[in-house]
Design a protein around this motif. Structure first.
Motif, PDB file in Angstrom:
ATOM      1  N   GLN A 591      59.625  12.839  32.375  1.00 56.20           N
ATOM      2  CA  GLN A 591      58.525  12.171  33.058  1.00 56.20           C
ATOM      3  C   GLN A 591      59.008  11.193  34.127  1.00 56.20           C
ATOM      4  O   GLN A 591      58.177  10.621  34.831  1.00 56.20           O
ATOM      5  CB  GLN A 591      57.667  11.414  32.038  1.00 56.20           C
ATOM      6  CG  GLN A 591      57.147  12.271  30.897  1.00 56.20           C
ATOM      7  CD  GLN A 591      56.284  13.415  31.379  1.00 56.20           C
ATOM      8  OE1 GLN A 591      55.523  13.259  32.339  1.00 56.20           O
ATOM      9  NE2 GLN A 591      56.405  14.569  30.727  1.00 56.20           N
ATOM     10  N   GLU A 593      59.997  10.499  37.470  1.00 57.50           N
ATOM     11  CA  GLU A 593      59.965  11.198  38.762  1.00 57.50           C
ATOM     12  C   GLU A 593      61.183  10.873  39.617  1.00 57.50           C
ATOM     13  O   GLU A 593      61.715  11.732  40.322  1.00 57.50           O
ATOM     14  CB  GLU A 593      58.691  10.809  39.514  1.00 57.50           C
ATOM     15  CG  GLU A 593      57.408  11.169  38.787  1.00 57.50           C
ATOM     16  CD  GLU A 593      56.196  10.638  39.510  1.00 57.50           C
ATOM     17  OE1 GLU A 593      56.384   9.947  40.538  1.00 57.50           O
ATOM     18  OE2 GLU A 593      55.067  10.900  39.057  1.00 57.50           O
ATOM     19  N   ASN A 623      55.688  17.141  35.844  1.00 63.37           N
ATOM     20  CA  ASN A 623      54.795  16.080  36.344  1.00 63.37           C
ATOM     21  C   ASN A 623      53.781  16.706  37.294  1.00 63.37           C
ATOM     22  O   ASN A 623      53.926  16.613  38.522  1.00 63.37           O
ATOM     23  CB  ASN A 623      55.589  14.982  37.061  1.00 63.37           C
ATOM     24  CG  ASN A 623      56.640  14.360  36.182  1.00 63.37           C
ATOM     25  OD1 ASN A 623      56.367  13.470  35.407  1.00 63.37           O
ATOM     26  ND2 ASN A 623      57.876  14.848  36.299  1.00 63.37           N
ATOM     27  N   SER A 626      51.867  15.004  40.848  1.00 63.47           N
ATOM     28  CA  SER A 626      52.590  13.760  41.131  1.00 63.47           C
ATOM     29  C   SER A 626      52.711  13.577  42.642  1.00 63.47           C
ATOM     30  O   SER A 626      53.203  14.467  43.356  1.00 63.47           O
ATOM     31  CB  SER A 626      53.987  13.813  40.501  1.00 63.47           C
ATOM     32  OG  SER A 626      54.754  12.712  40.918  1.00 63.47           O
ATOM     33  N   GLU A 628      54.615  11.509  44.395  1.00 63.97           N
ATOM     34  CA  GLU A 628      55.994  11.407  44.866  1.00 63.97           C
ATOM     35  C   GLU A 628      56.641  12.788  45.005  1.00 63.97           C
ATOM     36  O   GLU A 628      57.345  13.069  45.974  1.00 63.97           O
ATOM     37  CB  GLU A 628      56.808  10.526  43.907  1.00 63.97           C
ATOM     38  CG  GLU A 628      56.391   9.066  43.873  1.00 63.97           C
ATOM     39  CD  GLU A 628      56.730   8.349  45.169  1.00 63.97           C
ATOM     40  OE1 GLU A 628      57.622   8.835  45.898  1.00 63.97           O
ATOM     41  OE2 GLU A 628      56.106   7.318  45.451  1.00 63.97           O
TER      42      GLU A 628
END
Length: 926
Positions: A591, A593, A623, A626, A628
């Motif tokens: 998890q 990132e 993820n 996400s 990012e």
């Protein structure tokens, strides 16, 4: 009858009746006829020097006696009355002054002095602070120019000679006044004396320069200095002939070394001769009182040595050796004072008296010049003292390896508790014999850790890696069983030494088994990370790597430890080690990132784009949605010219995760690719979805500005300031737009309104100050700067601008004030660096640039100025070093840096390219 004469009157009628009587009170002679009094010299006396004793013809009026003062009536006026204290003055003036009054006065005086002492410390401290503050505000001229005076030591002789002469500012009459010839008339005596045509240099005895002692004048009365010089030379020739060799005619006196020989006869001791006499007398008394006290003999000999009487010192020390033949220090001091040949005899006698003295045997070997003689001395010494480790070590150092091995085998038999001898023997033996030696050493010395660590290094050096951890584990258990305390600091230091010696496995094994010793469970993570940082600062990177490895084994799910380890590998490891660590990290922390992004970036920088895509795809699975990871994937595709794939990714991101940042990146990509209308369309949609995101308004206004639609640009900025009043960049863009169109008044009002919405903001103050400075209103700019510093007293941005707003002589003072207020602000450090640059102090400038980029590596303007400075004043190596450090730091902030890095034409530029553009755009400070 003849008439009788009348008797004479008692009072003579011709005599005035006031004669002989004292004058009435207040009578002044001559006042009735208008005459006035006057003072003559006879009244006040002749003039006197200030140091003369005064006469008493005009004494001072006498003081009133105490009895008269007591007769005075008390002042009972209302003005002298106080409600609390009553009438002023003493109420008991008429009473007698007895001992009780005297004692009471003494007590009150002591209390007053005590109270004054309490206040005195505060008063003196306050006065000292006021003086220091006054000195800082108004320094002396000498203090202001002290740094310039210190720099005069670096001025070379040629530079000093090339300093131009000071011009003569006087007028022509004053300049020519000293050049005109002056003629002084000579007396006739000089002319008559030189009539013979030959001048003689002599001294006239009547002039007062002749000798005052009788018999010193020549019979003629004139002292001829020229003849005295000739006589002196003749006398010197006679003396030199007297000391010359009568056989060869050569002089035995060295003219050049004559004075040197005389100088050598002067004693080196510069103290008082009376002190020497006193010390000599005291030491003589000590020797006579207690002749068996060796320090007295040593002190006496050293006293004579200091005063230059070396022979007396030798005699004293030899007498002391005869008196105290069993004193080791006396014999050593005698060997030091006497010549080398005599010293050997002295040491021989000493050894006869003290055959077990190690120092005497070592001194005897030092006096020998031949290597064989030294060895012979040590062997004889070891016969008498076989258990001396120092003698064995000194003897082994003189032998060849084979002979040394034989000696050490005998040495460990005589000194079985010496760790150094066992280890030295193990180093000289073969692998199998060394293991046997170390086993014997452990049997004889079971409490020393050096033997175990040496055994581990030995196994590692011969490739037996499986035994290293076993040996270290057994060593800790064995030492603990023998009652030895496991000192964590000492073992960690041994790990550092093992790494420096090349034993990496031993180092890792020590850390694995010792790192958790003596640490509480709740403090393990914090303590281990501190240990890793300490090892890194010492350059022990393998130790740091071992600490991180052990910490990750204990805490595999801690994201912070994985990040610290990854940063360590990126700075001090290889790319392979970093990638392997990140693979393990994402396996334990899927998890996180940032760990996925670091792995993808490492692959991308290595040129392996497919591997980076695969990592990001795995990151999407771990993820989903996400932000990012979406943006990282877009950047990867856009950097590799895959614009269509980037657009598709952004479209998917807008649908699945429509965050403001994703929308901004979408519009920014279209802007950079040249599709401005599509960018404006996406920005309008983004504004409708997120009206309080300020970057949408900024981008919209900038695109309108590129299209020369200034009205729409101003509307975008104005709307943005209404929706986001706390966004300082929006206010700045709006003010700069008005300034570019020449609306200075509107720009001022915008900045004033911005300061009301965002109080105590240094950027808004700085923009307003620069606006006034550009328009030529320097007085208003200075006053505004003073207000800004009152509003933001610790703003480094404002203090840095202040340094270059003032005149050149005041810049140094302003820089000192700025450093006091903001000592660690990068803007102030950059301004000080530029100040040294203007003064051509390259070394100091380079030091301050290093401080600025070290405090804030993200400050791009500092890197740009630093690189420009090295381009002008540095070497190629220094320029490459700055460039390399800047690329590693990856700065993203700075006024000029952001302007260039965010320009549409530089959107794909690397950090190195941006650094070159920034250095080119920055001006040279003046």
């Amino acid at each position: 009858m003849a008439s009788k004469l009348p008797p004479p009157p008692i009072v003579n009628p011709k005599r005035k009746n006031f004669l002989g009587q004292p004058a009435p009170q207040g009578y002044v002679a001559g006042v009735g006829r208008g005459a006035t009094g006057f003072t003559t010299r006879s009244d006040i006396g002749p003039a006197r020097d200030a140091n003369d004793v005064p006469d008493d013809r005009h004494p001072a009026p006498a003081k009133r006696k105490k009895d008269d003062e007591e007769d005075l009536e008390e002042d009972l006026n209302d003005a002298n009355y106080d409600e609390f204290a009553g009438y002023g003055g003493s109420l008991f003036n008429k009473d007698p002054y007895d001992k009780d009054d005297e004692e009471a006065d003494a007590v009150y005086e002591a209390i007053d002095e005590r109270m004054d002492e309490k206040r005195r410390e505060y008063r003196e401290k306050r006065r000292k602070e006021e003086i220091e503050k006054y000195r800082q505000e108004r320094p002396k001229i000498q203090q202001q120019f002290s740094d310039l005076k210190r720099e005069l030591c670096a001025v070379s002789e040629d530079e000093w000679k090339n300093i131009p002469e000071v011009g003569d500012a006087r007028n022509r009459k004053q300049r020519l006044h000293g050049r005109r010839e002056k003629f002084t008339p000579l007396p006739d005596s000089v002319l008559t004396r030189n009539l013979g045509g030959e001048s003689s240099t002599s001294i006239d005895p009547k002039s007062g320069l002749a000798s005052a002692f009788p018999g010193m004048l020549t019979p003629t009365g004139d002292l001829d200095l020229r003849k005295i010089g000739q006589a002196r030379n003749t006398l010197m020739d006679i003396k030199l002939n007297q000391v010359s060799d009568s056989v060869s005619g050569q002089t035995v006196v060295d003219p050049k070394g004559y004075l040197t020989d005389l100088q050598s006869m002067i004693p080196t001791y510069g103290g008082d001769i009376n002190d020497i006499k006193k010390a000599r007398l005291l030491l003589k008394s000590v020797r006579e009182t207690n002749p068996n006290h060796p320090p007295a003999w040593i002190a006496s000999a050293r006293l004579e040595e200091v005063t230059g009487k070396l022979q007396a010192a030798r005699n004293l020390i030899l007498r002391g050796c005869e008196t105290c033949p069993h004193s080791e220090d006396l014999w050593l001091e005698a060997a030091r004072l006497v010549p080398v040949d005599t010293a050997k005899n002295v040491i021989a006698q000493a050894v006869n008296h003290l055959v077990n003295s190690v120092k005497l045997w070592i001194k005897a070997s030092e006096l020998e010049q031949d290597m064989k003689a030294k060895k012979r001395v040590f062997r004889k010494a070891l016969e008498h003292i076989p258990n001396s480790v120092r003698l064995w070590k000194a003897a082994v150092e003189l032998e060849e390896p084979e002979d040394a091995k034989i000696l050490l085998s005998r040495a460990v038999e005589c000194c079985p508790t010496s760790v150094e001898l066992w280890l030295a023997l193990a180093r000289l033996e073969t692998y199998e014999n060394a293991r046997k030696v170390l086993n014997k050493a452990r049997e004889n010395i079971p409490t020393d850790r050096q033997i175990w660590i040496t055994a581990a290094k030995l196994e590692e050096a011969h490739g037996n890696t499986t035994m290293v951890e076993k040996i270290i584990d057994r060593s800790i258990n064995s030492l603990a069983a023998n009652g030895v305390e496991i000192n964590r600091e000492h073992w960690l230091k041994e790990a550092v030494d093992a790494e420096k010696s090349g034993a990496v496995l031993t180092c890792q094994a020590i850390i694995k088994f010792v790192i958790g010793h003596g640490v509480e469970d709740e403090d393990r993570k914090h303590s281990w990370l501190e240990d890793a940082d300490n090892f890194t600062s010492q350059g022990a990177f393998e130790c740091s790597r071992a600490v991180y490895s052990h910490a990750l084994e204990i805490f595999p799910a801690k994201k912070s430890i994985w990040l610290r380890a990854a940063h360590f590998e990126r700075q001090h490891g290889t790319r392979d080690s970093l990638e392997s660590l990140l693979q393990r990290a994402v396996a334990h922390c899927p998890q996180a990132e940032v760990l996925w992004l670091m792995g993808a970036k490492s692959k991308w920088l290595a040129g392996d784009v497919p591997a980076a895509r695969s990592i990001l795809s795995l990151a999407f699975q771990a993820n989903p949605n996400s932000e990012e990871i979406w943006l990282a994937a877009v950047k990867l595709e856009s950097e590799n010219w895959e614009y269509e794939r980037a657009r598709k990714l952004l479209a998917k991101a807008r649908n699945s995760a429509p965050t403001p940042r994703v929308l901004m990146k979408s519009a920014k990509l279209e802007w950079h690719l040249g599709d401005l209308e599509e960018a404006l369309k996406q920005l309008q949609t983004a504004i409708e979805q997120f009206p309080d995101y300020p970057k949408f308004y900024m981008m919209q206004g900038q695109i309108h500005g590129l299209q020369q639609r200034m009205t729409l640009a101003r509307e975008s900025y104005s709307l943005g300031t209404k929706k986001c009043p706390t966004s300082v960049p929006l206010w700045l863009l709006l003010a700069r737009l008005d300034e570019s169109q020449g609306n200075m008044t509107r720009a001022r009002s915008v900045l004033e309104k911005a300061r009301q919405k965002n109080p105590q903001n240094p950027q808004l103050w700085l923009e307003a100050i620069r606006l006034e400075w550009k328009t030529g209103l320097k007085d208003i700019a200075s006053a505004m700067m003073a207000k800004a510093l009152q509003d933001c007293p610790t703003s480094g941005l404002l203090w840095a601008e202040t340094i270059f707003l003032v005149d050149r002589p005041q810049r140094k003072t302003k820089s000192v004030d700025a450093l006091k207020k903001c000592e660690h602000d990068p803007h102030v450090l950059l301004a000080v660096s530029k100040l040294f640059w203007t003064e051509r102090k390259t070394q100091k400038c380079r030091e301050w640039f290093n401080r600025a980029v070290k405090i804030d590596p993200d400050f791009g303007d500092a890197w740009g100025y630093f690189y420009k400075f090295e381009l002008l004043h540095g070497t190629a190596e220094e320029q490459n070093d700055v460039k390399k450090r800047c690329v590693q730091a990856e700065p993203r902030h700075g006024e000029v840096w952001t302007t260039i890095s965010k320009s549409p034409q530089n959107w794909r530029a690397k950090t190195e390219d941006i650094l070159l553009l920034v250095a080119e755009a920055l001006p040279v400070p003046v």
